[in-house]
Design a protein around this motif. Structure first.
Motif, PDB file in Angstrom:
ATOM      1  N   ASN A 208     -14.001   9.180   6.879  1.00  0.00           N
ATOM      2  CA  ASN A 208     -13.826  10.466   7.296  1.00  0.00           C
ATOM      3  C   ASN A 208     -12.194  11.169   6.899  1.00  0.00           C
ATOM      4  O   ASN A 208     -11.779  12.044   7.258  1.00  0.00           O
ATOM      5  N   ASP A 209     -11.250  10.233   6.007  1.00  0.00           N
ATOM      6  CA  ASP A 209     -10.166  10.628   5.960  1.00  0.00           C
ATOM      7  C   ASP A 209      -9.872  10.892   4.387  1.00  0.00           C
ATOM      8  O   ASP A 209     -10.397   9.974   2.987  1.00  0.00           O
ATOM      9  N   LYS A 210      -9.077  12.107   4.266  1.00  0.00           N
ATOM     10  CA  LYS A 210      -8.837  12.986   3.402  1.00  0.00           C
ATOM     11  C   LYS A 210      -8.768  12.310   1.859  1.00  0.00           C
ATOM     12  O   LYS A 210      -9.002  12.500   0.488  1.00  0.00           O
ATOM     13  N   LEU A 211      -7.510  11.797   2.204  1.00  0.00           N
ATOM     14  CA  LEU A 211      -6.795  10.600   1.538  1.00  0.00           C
ATOM     15  C   LEU A 211      -8.153   9.746   0.164  1.00  0.00           C
ATOM     16  O   LEU A 211      -8.120   9.158  -1.105  1.00  0.00           O
ATOM     17  N   LEU A 212      -8.385   8.747   1.260  1.00  0.00           N
ATOM     18  CA  LEU A 212      -8.983   7.588   1.562  1.00  0.00           C
ATOM     19  C   LEU A 212     -10.047   8.028   0.086  1.00  0.00           C
ATOM     20  O   LEU A 212     -10.565   7.456  -0.532  1.00  0.00           O
ATOM     21  N   ASN A 213     -10.819   9.174   0.677  1.00  0.00           N
ATOM     22  CA  ASN A 213     -12.045  10.043   0.452  1.00  0.00           C
ATOM     23  C   ASN A 213     -11.409  10.880  -1.309  1.00  0.00           C
ATOM     24  O   ASN A 213     -12.580  10.461  -2.214  1.00  0.00           O
ATOM     25  N   GLU A 214     -10.968  10.462  -1.480  1.00  0.00           N
ATOM     26  CA  GLU A 214     -10.056  11.483  -2.902  1.00  0.00           C
ATOM     27  C   GLU A 214     -10.167  10.627  -4.507  1.00  0.00           C
ATOM     28  O   GLU A 214     -10.078  10.443  -4.898  1.00  0.00           O
ATOM     29  N   PHE A 215      -9.020   8.998  -3.154  1.00  0.00           N
ATOM     30  CA  PHE A 215      -9.351   8.114  -4.322  1.00  0.00           C
ATOM     31  C   PHE A 215     -10.260   7.201  -4.612  1.00  0.00           C
ATOM     32  O   PHE A 215     -11.038   7.262  -5.854  1.00  0.00           O
ATOM     33  N   LEU A 216     -11.436   7.775  -3.418  1.00  0.00           N
ATOM     34  CA  LEU A 216     -12.584   6.739  -3.974  1.00  0.00           C
ATOM     35  C   LEU A 216     -13.654   7.777  -4.753  1.00  0.00           C
ATOM     36  O   LEU A 216     -14.328   7.339  -5.666  1.00  0.00           O
ATOM     37  N   LEU A 217     -13.291   8.622  -4.715  1.00  0.00           N
ATOM     38  CA  LEU A 217     -13.825   9.416  -5.888  1.00  0.00           C
ATOM     39  C   LEU A 217     -13.392   9.422  -7.163  1.00  0.00           C
ATOM     40  O   LEU A 217     -13.666   9.846  -8.250  1.00  0.00           O
ATOM     41  N   GLU A 218     -12.157   9.813  -7.615  1.00  0.00           N
ATOM     42  CA  GLU A 218     -10.859   9.287  -8.640  1.00  0.00           C
ATOM     43  C   GLU A 218     -11.535   7.526  -9.171  1.00  0.00           C
ATOM     44  O   GLU A 218     -11.932   7.595 -10.230  1.00  0.00           O
ATOM     45  N   ILE A 219     -11.973   6.458  -8.348  1.00  0.00           N
ATOM     46  CA  ILE A 219     -12.298   5.752  -9.092  1.00  0.00           C
ATOM     47  C   ILE A 219     -13.668   6.186  -9.505  1.00  0.00           C
ATOM     48  O   ILE A 219     -14.105   5.600 -10.421  1.00  0.00           O
ATOM     49  N   LYS A 220     -14.528   6.256  -8.803  1.00  0.00           N
ATOM     50  CA  LYS A 220     -15.960   6.422  -9.541  1.00  0.00           C
ATOM     51  C   LYS A 220     -15.881   7.169 -10.614  1.00  0.00           C
ATOM     52  O   LYS A 220     -16.714   7.686 -11.568  1.00  0.00           O
TER      53      LYS A 220
ATOM     54  N   LYS B 240      -7.157  -4.871   5.433  1.00  0.00           N
ATOM     55  CA  LYS B 240      -7.195  -5.435   4.268  1.00  0.00           C
ATOM     56  C   LYS B 240      -9.365  -5.944   3.260  1.00  0.00           C
ATOM     57  O   LYS B 240      -8.800  -6.103   2.024  1.00  0.00           O
ATOM     58  N   GLU B 241      -9.969  -5.909   4.031  1.00  0.00           N
ATOM     59  CA  GLU B 241     -11.363  -5.881   4.189  1.00  0.00           C
ATOM     60  C   GLU B 241     -11.478  -4.461   2.686  1.00  0.00           C
ATOM     61  O   GLU B 241     -12.354  -5.170   1.784  1.00  0.00           O
ATOM     62  N   LEU B 242     -10.574  -3.339   2.447  1.00  0.00           N
ATOM     63  CA  LEU B 242     -11.967  -2.514   2.383  1.00  0.00           C
ATOM     64  C   LEU B 242     -10.937  -2.390   0.808  1.00  0.00           C
ATOM     65  O   LEU B 242     -11.496  -2.494  -0.331  1.00  0.00           O
TER      66      LEU B 242
ATOM     67  N   LYS C 154     -15.338  -2.627  -5.484  1.00  0.00           N
ATOM     68  CA  LYS C 154     -16.777  -2.579  -4.802  1.00  0.00           C
ATOM     69  C   LYS C 154     -16.483  -2.604  -3.401  1.00  0.00           C
ATOM     70  O   LYS C 154     -17.448  -1.342  -2.852  1.00  0.00           O
ATOM     71  N   SER C 155     -15.854  -0.916  -3.899  1.00  0.00           N
ATOM     72  CA  SER C 155     -15.818   0.571  -2.814  1.00  0.00           C
ATOM     73  C   SER C 155     -16.751   1.285  -3.272  1.00  0.00           C
ATOM     74  O   SER C 155     -16.709   2.440  -2.227  1.00  0.00           O
ATOM     75  N   PHE C 156     -17.990   1.540  -4.031  1.00  0.00           N
ATOM     76  CA  PHE C 156     -18.393   2.035  -4.033  1.00  0.00           C
ATOM     77  C   PHE C 156     -19.456   3.015  -3.054  1.00  0.00           C
ATOM     78  O   PHE C 156     -19.760   4.044  -2.467  1.00  0.00           O
ATOM     79  N   GLU C 157     -19.778   1.693  -1.617  1.00  0.00           N
ATOM     80  CA  GLU C 157     -20.663   2.344  -0.245  1.00  0.00           C
ATOM     81  C   GLU C 157     -19.795   2.403   0.528  1.00  0.00           C
ATOM     82  O   GLU C 157     -20.575   3.504   1.771  1.00  0.00           O
ATOM     83  N   PHE C 158     -18.670   2.509   0.413  1.00  0.00           N
ATOM     84  CA  PHE C 158     -17.789   2.968   1.231  1.00  0.00           C
ATOM     85  C   PHE C 158     -17.546   4.673   1.936  1.00  0.00           C
ATOM     86  O   PHE C 158     -17.332   5.236   0.721  1.00  0.00           O
ATOM     87  N   LYS C 159     -17.976   4.813   2.959  1.00  0.00           N
ATOM     88  CA  LYS C 159     -17.840   6.186   3.692  1.00  0.00           C
ATOM     89  C   LYS C 159     -16.588   6.244   4.686  1.00  0.00           C
ATOM     90  O   LYS C 159     -16.430   5.168   5.860  1.00  0.00           O
TER      91      LYS C 159
END
Length: 163
Positions: free
Chosen positions: A56-68, A39-41, A49-54
């Motif tokens: 190991n999940d491929k889908l989550l990393n793909e989504f966060l990269l698309e946000i950026k 819920k926090e993420l 405010k998701s820019f600093e989150f790291k």
């Protein structure tokens, strides 16, 4: 909600499972990839405010990269109730979606006072039947008894159409 009886406390804990889903459509086929997030993420993503989150999940990393890289932002809340049923033969999934509402101008999915608008009449629902290979005859017979109008329906598109 708490109940206390003779020094015994009962607590109802409502657990929210939040999944990030990515749907891929190719011709008439749809596939889905999903992962659980906290819920926090989720709240941080909504608030930008998701820019600093790291992760190991491929889908989550793909989504966060698309946000950026593409500046993705929340666009709509699609709010609905779902009754889901399964039948093991041919992995049949039957869902009834109803009370479909659009929360167009508030993107906080955790806001219990969110104002939303219905996108279909209250007495209507969306019936969706998914299966692998062949629809079992027993299910096909039941479906024939239901007065339906077969058409494509996108809850997202319907909610986006609300002005």
């Amino acid at each position: 909600m708490f109940y206390i009886e003779k020094n015994i406390e009962y607590v109802f804990i409502i657990t929210i499972i939040i999944r990030l889903e990515k749907k891929l459509k190719h011709n008439n086929m749809t596939s889905k990839d999903q992962t659980r997030i906290t819920k926090e993420l989720c709240q941080n993503i909504i608030e930008g405010k998701s820019f600093e989150f790291k992760s190991n999940d491929k889908l989550l990393n793909e989504f966060l990269l698309e946000i950026k890289t593409k500046g993705l932002k929340p666009s709509i809340i699609v709010d609905y109730y779902r009754m889901a049923f399964t039948y093991p033969v041919s992995d049949v999934r039957v869902t009834f979606d109803y009370n479909i509402k659009s929360g167009r101008y508030n993107y906080d999915i955790f806001d219990e006072n969110i104002v939303s608008q219905p996108v279909i009449e209250n007495n209507l629902l969306v019936l969706e039947v998914k299966f692998n290979e062949v629809l079992p005859e027993a299910i096909a017979i039941i479906l024939k008894t239901i007065p339906t109008c077969r058409q494509a329906f996108s809850k997202f598109a319907a909610c986006r159409s609300i002005k």
